[in-house]
Motif scaffolding. Structure first.
Motif: not given
Length: 332
Positions: A193-222
């Motif tokens: 079980v993989i828990l995405n982000g932080q919150g009240r839900f818990a599960f024994p032995g689960a792995s944690s996953m965080e979504l890290q923001p990266g680059a901002l890309v302008e769609l019209a120009t790249g």
């Protein structure tokens, strides 16, 4: 989105749906028992990893799939991906998705996965058919099935279930009384079980996953830049057609933006009208929504990339599982 809100707020009227929930659970269990019989389940000649969840809507499966692709490649594997292709109108099935495939044909998530990773990817509601086409055509020695937990006709070696830690399992009831495709106990049967982000839900032995923001890309120009390099207005229109739009809006706030939120249903179409507002403020989309933008997109529309980061224990666990799979299938 009213019913979904009630699922996660514990609305009392949903108890009226208990008879329908009971019928759904019985039919779901019978279906699973039937499809997991040896004569009904197809086993691939290579390892199959399932990435899924037990609730409807998004939970972070696509970022996890992209992370797994990188991890497997780093360990010498040649991964391929199969997906249902939710809401697609492909000319035929199985259908190979490439970097030029229109999202209407390939699906927003499959198109995103291919454009980010270049991985061979096939969509087909028939998952065994998708895997066979993938293995017949591409140089693949391990398969990831994106959102395939309930597709029991496809045999599997590992099951990964992703849960949004902030929303958890809602009221923990099955459809239509709650958001679950399968009962909560199903999590006890998956391999991780993989828990995405932080919150009240818990599960024994689960792995944690965080979504890290990266680059901002302008769609019209790249044009690409980090949030710290942003020179435009901090107040922005934030558009998100994903399972949990609030997570995207919160991410923008953490980067110093002042988002004007525009939540959309998951997999919603993105058109020029969707992105038309009565001002000149910048627009920031999720990367999944950005793949649905065509040549019509104007300057000032940006996409925020995100990458999944998992805890070190997950890497150790994955290595142990791959050693076990090599004993069965051989080394990559």
């Amino acid at each position: 989105m009213g019913l979904e809100t009630d699922w996660y707020s514990g609305a009392g009227w949903l108890r009226l749906l208990a008879p329908l929930e009971w019928a759904y659970r019985r039919l779901s269990e019978r279906r699973r028992q039937r499809l997991t019989q040896p004569e009904n389940q197809w086993l691939a000649p290579v390892p199959v990893i399932i990435v899924g969840n037990i609730s409807v809507g998004g939970s972070g499966k696509t970022p996890l799939t992209l992370n797994l692709i990188d991890k497997l490649r780093a360990r010498g594997y040649r991964p391929g991906v199969v997906s249902r292709g939710y809401g697609t109108k492909a000319p035929h099935y199985p259908f190979f998705v490439n970097a030029d495939t229109a999202p209407e044909q390939g699906g927003d998530e499959p198109c995103l996965i291919v454009r980010r990773s270049g991985v061979p990817l096939v969509i087909d509601p028939d998952r065994p058919a998708a895997v066979r086409a993938l293995l017949d055509t591409a140089d693949v020695d391990i398969v990831i099935s994106d959102d395939g937990l309930q597709h029991y006709r496809l045999g599997r070696d590992l099951e990964l279930a992703v849960v949004d830690a902030a929303r958890g399992l809602g009221n923990a009831r099955c459809l239509p009384a709650g958001p679950l495709r399968e009962p909560p106990e199903r999590l006890n049967e998956v391999d991780r079980v993989i828990l995405n982000g932080q919150g009240r839900f818990a599960f024994p032995g689960a792995s944690s996953m965080e979504l890290q923001p990266g680059a901002l890309v302008e769609l019209a120009t790249g044009k690409s830049l980090d949030a710290e390099q942003w020179q435009g207005a901090r107040q922005v229109h934030a558009v998100a057609g994903i399972g949990h739009p609030k997570r995207f809006f919160d991410t923008l706030e953490s980067l110093g933006f002042k988002p004007l939120p525009h939540p959309l249903p998951d997999h919603a179409a993105i058109t020029a009208e969707t992105l038309s507002f009565d001002d000149e403020l910048p627009v920031i989309l999720t990367e999944k929504d950005a793949v649905k933008c065509g040549d019509w997109v104007k300057p000032g529309v940006w996409a925020l990339k995100v990458d999944a980061r998992l805890d070190e224990e997950f890497d150790d666990w994955l290595d142990r599982q791959l050693v076990r799979l090599q004993q069965k299938y051989g080394s990559p």
